[in-house]
Scaffold this motif. Structure first.
Motif, PDB file in Angstrom:
ATOM      1  N   ASP A   1       0.957  -1.275   0.163  1.00  0.00           N
ATOM      2  CA  ASP A   1      -0.035   0.060  -0.012  1.00  0.00           C
ATOM      3  C   ASP A   1       0.750   1.307  -0.023  1.00  0.00           C
ATOM      4  O   ASP A   1       0.450   2.315  -0.602  1.00  0.00           O
ATOM      5  CB  ASP A   1      -0.975   0.081   1.273  1.00  0.00           C
ATOM      6  CG  ASP A   1      -1.949  -1.077   1.244  1.00  0.00           C
ATOM      7  OD1 ASP A   1      -2.441  -1.319  -0.125  1.00  0.00           O
ATOM      8  OD2 ASP A   1      -2.319  -1.314   2.285  1.00  0.00           O
TER       9      ASP A   1
ATOM     10  N   LEU B   1      -5.012  -1.033  -3.684  1.00  0.00           N
ATOM     11  CA  LEU B   1      -5.024  -1.106  -2.373  1.00  0.00           C
ATOM     12  C   LEU B   1      -5.417  -2.490  -1.660  1.00  0.00           C
ATOM     13  O   LEU B   1      -6.368  -3.091  -2.113  1.00  0.00           O
ATOM     14  CB  LEU B   1      -5.606   0.230  -1.776  1.00  0.00           C
ATOM     15  CG  LEU B   1      -5.157   1.497  -1.918  1.00  0.00           C
ATOM     16  CD1 LEU B   1      -6.065   2.602  -1.870  1.00  0.00           C
ATOM     17  CD2 LEU B   1      -3.852   1.627  -1.344  1.00  0.00           C
TER      18      LEU B   1
ATOM     19  N   PHE C   1      -6.170  -2.261   4.087  1.00  0.00           N
ATOM     20  CA  PHE C   1      -6.589  -0.777   3.843  1.00  0.00           C
ATOM     21  C   PHE C   1      -8.108  -0.793   4.071  1.00  0.00           C
ATOM     22  O   PHE C   1      -8.423   0.083   4.520  1.00  0.00           O
ATOM     23  CB  PHE C   1      -6.062  -0.065   2.431  1.00  0.00           C
ATOM     24  CG  PHE C   1      -6.209   1.115   2.235  1.00  0.00           C
ATOM     25  CD1 PHE C   1      -5.543   2.417   2.781  1.00  0.00           C
ATOM     26  CD2 PHE C   1      -7.631   1.344   1.363  1.00  0.00           C
ATOM     27  CE1 PHE C   1      -5.947   3.577   2.470  1.00  0.00           C
ATOM     28  CE2 PHE C   1      -7.978   2.731   1.106  1.00  0.00           C
ATOM     29  CZ  PHE C   1      -7.339   4.002   1.681  1.00  0.00           C
TER      30      PHE C   1
END
Length: 91
Positions: free
Chosen positions: A10, A55, A59
């Motif tokens: 990420d 992502l 996340f």
């Protein structure tokens, strides 16, 4: 929030200008700020864009927990604090 809660994959994505939910970067470039939408439809669309952007599930889980807690934005930073009740392994 400390970036230690996120997947390492990420980190380079968060600093990109086209990162979904991102609206600002810290002056030193080490942290990013992200909106956490209250609107159900907007939030679903943002999380879909986050998925397509690459992502991680972690996340999206964190963003969902922030939304549930009615927190309107988050700062992901390498020296950020910890959130009670969220361990890296479960986040």
């Amino acid at each position: 929030m400390n970036t230690g809660y996120l997947d390492e994959t990420d980190l380079p994505l968060l600093v990109r200008p086209d990162c979904p939910t991102r609206f600002a970067v810290t002056d030193d470039g080490a942290g990013t700020f992200h909106w956490v939408s209250e609107d159900d439809q907007v939030f679903r669309e943002e999380m879909e864009r986050a998925t397509q952007f690459g992502l991680s599930e972690r996340f999206r889980l964190i963003m969902n927990r922030l939304r549930t807690a009615k927190i309107p934005y988050v700062r992901f930073d390498a020296d950020g604090g910890k959130i009670d009740g969220i361990e890296r392994s479960e986040a």
